[in-house]
Scaffold this motif. Structure first.
Motif, PDB file in Angstrom:
ATOM      1  N   GLU A   1     -42.789 -33.993 -42.824  1.00  0.00           N
ATOM      2  CA  GLU A   1     -43.201 -32.889 -43.688  1.00  0.00           C
ATOM      3  C   GLU A   1     -42.400 -31.612 -43.459  1.00  0.00           C
ATOM      4  N   LYS A   2     -42.226 -31.221 -42.205  1.00  0.00           N
ATOM      5  CA  LYS A   2     -41.635 -29.913 -41.925  1.00  0.00           C
ATOM      6  C   LYS A   2     -40.152 -29.796 -42.270  1.00  0.00           C
ATOM      7  N   PRO A   3     -39.358 -30.880 -42.181  1.00  0.00           N
ATOM      8  CA  PRO A   3     -37.943 -30.731 -42.551  1.00  0.00           C
ATOM      9  C   PRO A   3     -37.721 -30.232 -43.967  1.00  0.00           C
ATOM     10  N   THR A   4     -38.688 -30.450 -44.857  1.00  0.00           N
ATOM     11  CA  THR A   4     -38.526 -29.976 -46.234  1.00  0.00           C
ATOM     12  C   THR A   4     -38.509 -28.453 -46.306  1.00  0.00           C
ATOM     13  N   LEU A   5     -38.937 -27.785 -45.229  1.00  0.00           N
ATOM     14  CA  LEU A   5     -38.916 -26.324 -45.181  1.00  0.00           C
ATOM     15  C   LEU A   5     -37.589 -25.801 -44.646  1.00  0.00           C
ATOM     16  N   PHE A   6     -36.771 -26.668 -44.039  1.00  0.00           N
ATOM     17  CA  PHE A   6     -35.521 -26.245 -43.432  1.00  0.00           C
ATOM     18  C   PHE A   6     -34.468 -26.013 -44.517  1.00  0.00           C
ATOM     19  N   VAL A   7     -33.654 -24.986 -44.329  1.00  0.00           N
ATOM     20  CA  VAL A   7     -32.624 -24.648 -45.307  1.00  0.00           C
ATOM     21  C   VAL A   7     -31.593 -25.766 -45.442  1.00  0.00           C
ATOM     22  N   ASP A   8     -31.291 -26.476 -44.354  1.00  0.00           N
ATOM     23  CA  ASP A   8     -30.288 -27.533 -44.464  1.00  0.00           C
ATOM     24  C   ASP A   8     -30.734 -28.627 -45.432  1.00  0.00           C
TER      25      ASP A   8
ATOM     26  N   PHE B   1     -33.812 -14.681 -36.249  1.00  0.00           N
ATOM     27  CA  PHE B   1     -34.811 -15.496 -36.932  1.00  0.00           C
ATOM     28  C   PHE B   1     -34.430 -16.961 -36.744  1.00  0.00           C
ATOM     29  N   ASP B   2     -35.427 -17.815 -36.621  1.00  0.00           N
ATOM     30  CA  ASP B   2     -35.199 -19.241 -36.781  1.00  0.00           C
ATOM     31  C   ASP B   2     -36.529 -19.923 -37.035  1.00  0.00           C
ATOM     32  N   ILE B   3     -36.464 -21.046 -37.775  1.00  0.00           N
ATOM     33  CA  ILE B   3     -37.663 -21.776 -38.164  1.00  0.00           C
ATOM     34  C   ILE B   3     -37.984 -22.903 -37.198  1.00  0.00           C
ATOM     35  N   SER B   4     -37.062 -23.207 -36.281  1.00  0.00           N
ATOM     36  CA  SER B   4     -37.289 -24.274 -35.306  1.00  0.00           C
ATOM     37  C   SER B   4     -37.994 -23.720 -34.074  1.00  0.00           C
ATOM     38  N   PRO B   5     -39.159 -24.262 -33.691  1.00  0.00           N
ATOM     39  CA  PRO B   5     -39.864 -23.748 -32.508  1.00  0.00           C
ATOM     40  C   PRO B   5     -39.082 -23.975 -31.223  1.00  0.00           C
ATOM     41  N   ALA B   6     -38.250 -25.014 -31.184  1.00  0.00           N
ATOM     42  CA  ALA B   6     -37.434 -25.250 -29.995  1.00  0.00           C
ATOM     43  C   ALA B   6     -36.297 -24.242 -29.920  1.00  0.00           C
ATOM     44  N   ALA B   7     -35.578 -24.064 -31.037  1.00  0.00           N
ATOM     45  CA  ALA B   7     -34.430 -23.155 -31.044  1.00  0.00           C
ATOM     46  C   ALA B   7     -34.848 -21.717 -30.770  1.00  0.00           C
ATOM     47  N   ILE B   8     -35.939 -21.276 -31.372  1.00  0.00           N
ATOM     48  CA  ILE B   8     -36.313 -19.864 -31.221  1.00  0.00           C
ATOM     49  C   ILE B   8     -36.757 -19.568 -29.800  1.00  0.00           C
ATOM     50  N   ALA B   9     -37.328 -20.546 -29.100  1.00  0.00           N
ATOM     51  CA  ALA B   9     -37.705 -20.340 -27.701  1.00  0.00           C
ATOM     52  C   ALA B   9     -36.463 -20.184 -26.831  1.00  0.00           C
ATOM     53  N   ILE B  10     -35.439 -21.002 -27.078  1.00  0.00           N
ATOM     54  CA  ILE B  10     -34.184 -20.877 -26.327  1.00  0.00           C
ATOM     55  C   ILE B  10     -33.543 -19.526 -26.602  1.00  0.00           C
TER      56      ILE B  10
ATOM     57  N   ILE C   1     -48.385 -26.788 -44.919  1.00  0.00           N
ATOM     58  CA  ILE C   1     -47.643 -28.027 -44.687  1.00  0.00           C
ATOM     59  C   ILE C   1     -48.117 -29.112 -45.649  1.00  0.00           C
ATOM     60  N   GLU C   2     -49.416 -29.168 -45.856  1.00  0.00           N
ATOM     61  CA  GLU C   2     -49.998 -30.250 -46.644  1.00  0.00           C
ATOM     62  C   GLU C   2     -49.980 -29.983 -48.148  1.00  0.00           C
TER      63      GLU C   2
ATOM     64  N   GLN D   1     -31.111 -26.475 -49.360  1.00  0.00           N
ATOM     65  CA  GLN D   1     -29.884 -26.079 -50.040  1.00  0.00           C
ATOM     66  C   GLN D   1     -29.220 -27.247 -50.763  1.00  0.00           C
ATOM     67  N   LYS D   2     -29.639 -28.469 -50.454  1.00  0.00           N
ATOM     68  CA  LYS D   2     -29.095 -29.627 -51.167  1.00  0.00           C
ATOM     69  C   LYS D   2     -29.567 -29.642 -52.618  1.00  0.00           C
ATOM     70  N   GLN D   3     -30.688 -28.972 -52.883  1.00  0.00           N
ATOM     71  CA  GLN D   3     -31.203 -28.883 -54.248  1.00  0.00           C
ATOM     72  C   GLN D   3     -30.592 -27.699 -54.984  1.00  0.00           C
ATOM     73  N   THR D   4     -30.542 -26.542 -54.321  1.00  0.00           N
ATOM     74  CA  THR D   4     -29.995 -25.338 -54.943  1.00  0.00           C
ATOM     75  C   THR D   4     -29.690 -24.291 -53.875  1.00  0.00           C
TER      76      THR D   4
END
Length: 917
Positions: free
Chosen positions: A824-831, A624-633, A267-268, A834-837
């Motif tokens: 910090e963590k949103p930079t790991l999300f595809v949404d 698969f999902d990168i969100s700890p909330a979504a993957i638990a649901i 993360i850092e 994908q704005k970059q490439t």
């Protein structure tokens, strides 16, 4: 065009990557405490006078770390003191120490490509990057250089289909050659990627990371004490290895804490984290109760006494080695392209022919290459079940007895192209100590024939294939592997142009065995009856359901048009961006017949709508999902649930909440979380105290199984909303907008039990649960047990729509995010990425091609807006891996908005259908 030859330690390199002997002979040795230059590099330059060519060639490629170990000087300050005492310069003093420590050898002859030591890992031992991972089956850079110099001096594109730890790719790239590789082992792929990351870093950045690694080596013990054990990794260990104990108790605890440190570093400082993980991987076996001697095994009592495991010592040493090598390694502008994982799929992915292939395929020697790396696979989160190793072995070339399966030992393989193989198989009849051996031999060459056909397809006419291989012996039956391979290469359209015996070996019964380098040239013309027929039509019988889907659009009609259509468990927890259940239902139905037990993956699963619908139709849903909330649901919807465990979790949680005290809540810390208002403003103080206590409870009882996840997901649902079930003041059930209305105390357990009991009633009416949800970034290496997929159906984040981390901010906070994480963590999300490439999807398509069964479908549900045509962008990225089948668009401007004012600018949905050839 070739790049200019590099310089290393101030000495120009020749075209083949070796030192130019016409230049002054100098070697720069780096010390952590050496006075820094302006570039940040910390090295002492040691001159070698004329007449010392032999000694210089012996040490020229050694890393500084190796030289410091040889001479016994880890500290420049101590070296300087001893040099002053000897009344000589530090450089001269160090050179004499080095000369006394190294046996002089004759000057290496560039033409002597037969040097047997150069064909092994030991041939490169001590050189920068080479010691990062002890890959026993590797060979040295000089071996690769000698092959290129003699047989492919004009090559501009070189491929290694079995790349191992990356020597061929790295050596080629350093010569300015375009390098390509495939490699099935995730550990090796990680090491190769890390080596190239090091080579391409600017020296100033290398120096910074080296300093950080040296600092970690000094502080790691303190850091471990303040870090928590990674519970997910602990669970994965038990699932994969049962009650096995590969570490002593303290070391095992430290390994789990090292994983926590690595994740925090990611993360850092992602670059630092990558090299930190390299150091840990290098240390795991050395710091364990195991030893790698050909195969991985437990140490004997004598070995344990002589060499007790010292994990921390090994990690510190590895951190210092990696730091030192970052100083020593040459710079390289080129990267290497990972073509695919499976060498049998090369022709599917390489669009332009290569000039040469330099490789060493798996030996037919019984070595279990994945079992040898099982600890590293586990630490990389690539192994989390007993079936995981089996899945990895099934994806690789059969080379050991334990690799043999009935499916692999396919009797349809025609052994006729090799008369020698026919004789070997006949010799096994009645003369074998294990009936799997002839099946193993047959499978090995059957699979290798598929690889060799790919060699022919990807090489240009007259292209060179250099293959390093050893023979085998089982009982009294000799298997001349290289000879059989030569006959198969001839059948595939090659002619052998050279054969060099690299070394002689001996079997257990004393039979002489050998290791050879064989050079083949592809014939200029070869008639072939192998034709690849690809159809992009939607008129095949397999696509009958798809045609009905796109023509009827039933999900837009009648009851199916409602967002609340479908199984009640779809409403387990409201979630912005969730796919309509009716669309998921129809997509699964369109591609896979109901009740066939297919394996269906959604790599961007969110709260699991697609895998849950797949499961309701009698399939195995994977997510698969990168969100700890979504993957638990998602986990609560598709993984097994035990009602008694649910009741136990509720009882334990109730006890924890009984001790909740509003005066203990740090409102100042909580109110750093503020999107539509400070977090504490949403709740009555007493309710807030219980919510904070519940959050702490789930940190200790992570929702890593279906039962715990069900309670956790129910808690996420009741956190906020505009109905009596909600714990918050009046807000919105999907996105927690600023609250209104009075604060009133709302007991957590009362509402939570009601929600859980309602969900359990729905679950009791479902079919069996065989799915699995992975907390996994789909753009990173996938778990090995996600394989043999019948279909991948997914709906990734739309380009111009929901920002998942802000829309679901309160649930992410409850799932463990702190204020800094939202930055910090949103930079790991595809949404966001994908704005970059859209190249962020390349790893998804590449791995999809590897994991799908032949003919398996990849269906993507996308959003089109005035700003972006996602289907066109993704189809371009996917073209290297999957073939196009169909694309169509439907308008969604009529769809409901859930009362939200801003639902993005998406006006049409796109359905892009791809297929693995």
């Amino acid at each position: 065009m070739r790049s200019v030859p590099n310089q290393l330690d101030g000495v120009p390199l020749s075209k083949n990557g070796r030192y130019n002997q016409m230049s002054p002979l100098t070697k720069t040795v780096y010390f952590p405490d050496y006075p820094k230059s302006a570039s940040g590099r910390s090295g002492l330059t040691v001159p070698f006078p004329e007449g010392c060519n032999g000694a210089f060639n012996r040490v020229a490629n050694l890393s500084s770390y190796s030289i410091r170990n040889l001479t016994g000087y880890d500290s420049f300050a101590r070296l300087e003191i001893d040099a002053q005492a000897a009344n000589t310069s530090t450089a001269t003093f160090l050179r004499e120490k080095l000369l006394n420590s190294v046996k002089l050898v004759r000057e290496f002859d560039d033409r002597d490509y037969r040097a047997p030591l150069q064909a092994t890992f030991q041939g490169g031992k001590g050189s920068p990057l080479h010691d990062w991972y002890p890959y026993l089956e590797g060979y040295s850079p000089d071996f690769v250089n000698a092959i290129i110099d003699k047989y492919a001096p004009a090559a501009e594109r070189i491929l290694d289909p079995f790349c191992g730890s990356g020597t061929t790719a790295i050596t080629s790239a350093l010569r300015g050659i375009a390098a390509y590789y495939s490699e099935v082992n995730p550990v090796c792929r990680f090491i190769i990627t890390s080596k190239f990351a090091a080579l391409r870093l600017p020296y100033a950045e290398r120096a910074r990371i080296a300093r950080e690694l040296e600092s970690l080596a000094e502080t790691i013990e303190r850091g471990l004490r303040s870090s928590l054990e990674d519970d997910q990794l602990r669970t994965a260990f038990r699932c994969a290895f049962g009650d096995s104990e590969f570490f002593d108790a303290k070391s095992f605890s430290n390994v789990l804490r090292l994983r926590t440190i690595a994740d925090q570093l990611a993360i850092e400082d992602a670059a630092l984290a990558q090299f930190f993980v390299v150091a840990v991987l290098r240390s795991l076996v050395q710091g364990s109760l195991l030893v790698r001697r050909g195969d991985l095994r437990f140490k004997t009592a004598t070995e344990l006494k002589r060499n007790p495991p010292r994990l921390l010592h090994e990690v510190c040493a590895s951190l210092r080695l990696v730091a030192s090598d970052l100083h020593d390694a040459p710079h390289c502008e080129r990267a290497a392209d990972l073509v695919c994982n499976d060498a049998r799929a090369l022709a599917m992915h390489i669009r332009e022919p290569v000039d040469a292939i330099v490789t060493s395929p798996p030996y037919l020697n019984g070595t279990n290459y994945f079992r040898n790396t099982k600890i590293e696979l586990w630490f990389l989160r690539q192994l989390a079940s007993k079936e995981g190793l089996r899945a990895l072995r099934d994806a690789a070339i059969t080379s050991g007895i334990n690799d043999v399966t009935g499916k692999k030992a396919n009797g349809s393989f025609n052994v006729a192209p090799s008369a020698t193989l026919v004789k070997v198989l006949a010799a096994f009849s009645g003369n074998v100590y294990d009936p799997r051996i002839p099946l193993m031999v047959r499978s090995y060459f059957g699979e290798m024939l598929g690889v060799l056909k790919n060699f022919h397809d990807v090489l240009r006419p007259n292209g060179i294939a250099a293959i390093d291989l050893g023979d085998s012996c089982y009982g009294s039956v000799w298997v001349p592997t290289d000879q059989i391979l030569s006959e198969l290469m001839t059948a595939c359209g090659f002619v052998q142009v050279d054969r060099i015996v690299l070394r002689e070996r001996q079997s257990r019964d004393g039979r002489k065995l050998g290791q050879t380098l064989q050079i083949f040239k592809k014939k200029e013309h070869l008639p072939t009856d192998r034709k690849v027929v690809r159809s992009n039509t939607v008129n095949s019988p397999a696509l009958k359901g798809w045609k009905q889907f796109r023509s009827n659009l039933l999900h837009q009609q009648g009851a199916m048009a409602s967002r609340n259509w479908g199984d009640p468990l779809h409403s387990l927890c409201s979630y912005q961006g969730k796919l309509k259940p009716s669309i998921a239902h129809r997509l699964v139905e369109a591609l896979i017949p109901t009740g066939t037990g297919a394996r269906i993956l959604d790599p961007f699963a969110g709260v699991g709508t697609i895998p849950f619908e797949a499961q309701l139709k009698g399939h195995t849903g994977l997510a698969f999902d990168i969100s700890p909330a979504a993957i638990a649901i998602c986990r609560a919807k598709i993984e097994p649930i035990i009602p008694s465990k649910v009741s136990s979790i509720l009882r334990k949680l109730a006890v924890s909440l009984d001790h909740a005290d509003a005066t203990d809540v740090n409102r100042e810390q909580l109110d750093k979380i503020r999107f539509n208002g400070p977090l504490s403003e949403y709740f009555h103080p007493k309710t807030l105290a219980q919510i904070v206590a519940a959050r702490s409870f789930f940190k200790e009882h992570a929702p890593n199984d279906g039962s715990t996840a069900l309670v956790f997901a129910a808690m996420l649902h009741i956190l906020h909303g505009n109905r009596p079930y909600a714990l918050s003041r009046r807000s919105h059930p999907i996105t927690p907008f600023a609250p209104t209305g009075p604060r009133e105390y709302r007991p957590v357990m009362e509402r939570l039990r009601t929600k859980v009991e309602k969900s359990l009633l729905s679950i009791a009416q479902e079919r069996s649960r065989s799915g699995r949800a992975y907390f996994q970034d789909a753009t990173q290496p996938w778990p090995s047990d996600v394989a043999n997929l019948d279909a991948i159906i997914t709906s990734p984040p739309f380009f111009d729509s929901t920002r998942f981390h802000t829309a679901n901010w309160m649930r992410l906070w409850f799932a463990g995010w702190e204020a800094a994480d939202f930055k910090e963590k949103p930079t790991l999300f595809v949404d966001e990425r994908q704005k970059q490439t859209f190249d962020v999807y390349r790893a998804v398509f590449q791995q999809s091609c590897e994991r799908l069964k032949p003919g398996g479908f990849f269906l993507i549900h996308l959003g089109k807006s005035r700003k972006c045509d996602m289907a066109a962008a993704l189809e371009n990225v996917a073209a290297s891996y999957l073939e196009h089948v169909d694309l169509f668009t439907e308008s969604v401007e009529h769809c409901e908005s859930h009362g939200l004012r801003d639902k993005g600018t998406v006006t049409h949905h796109q359905y892009l259908l791809l297929r693995r050839p």
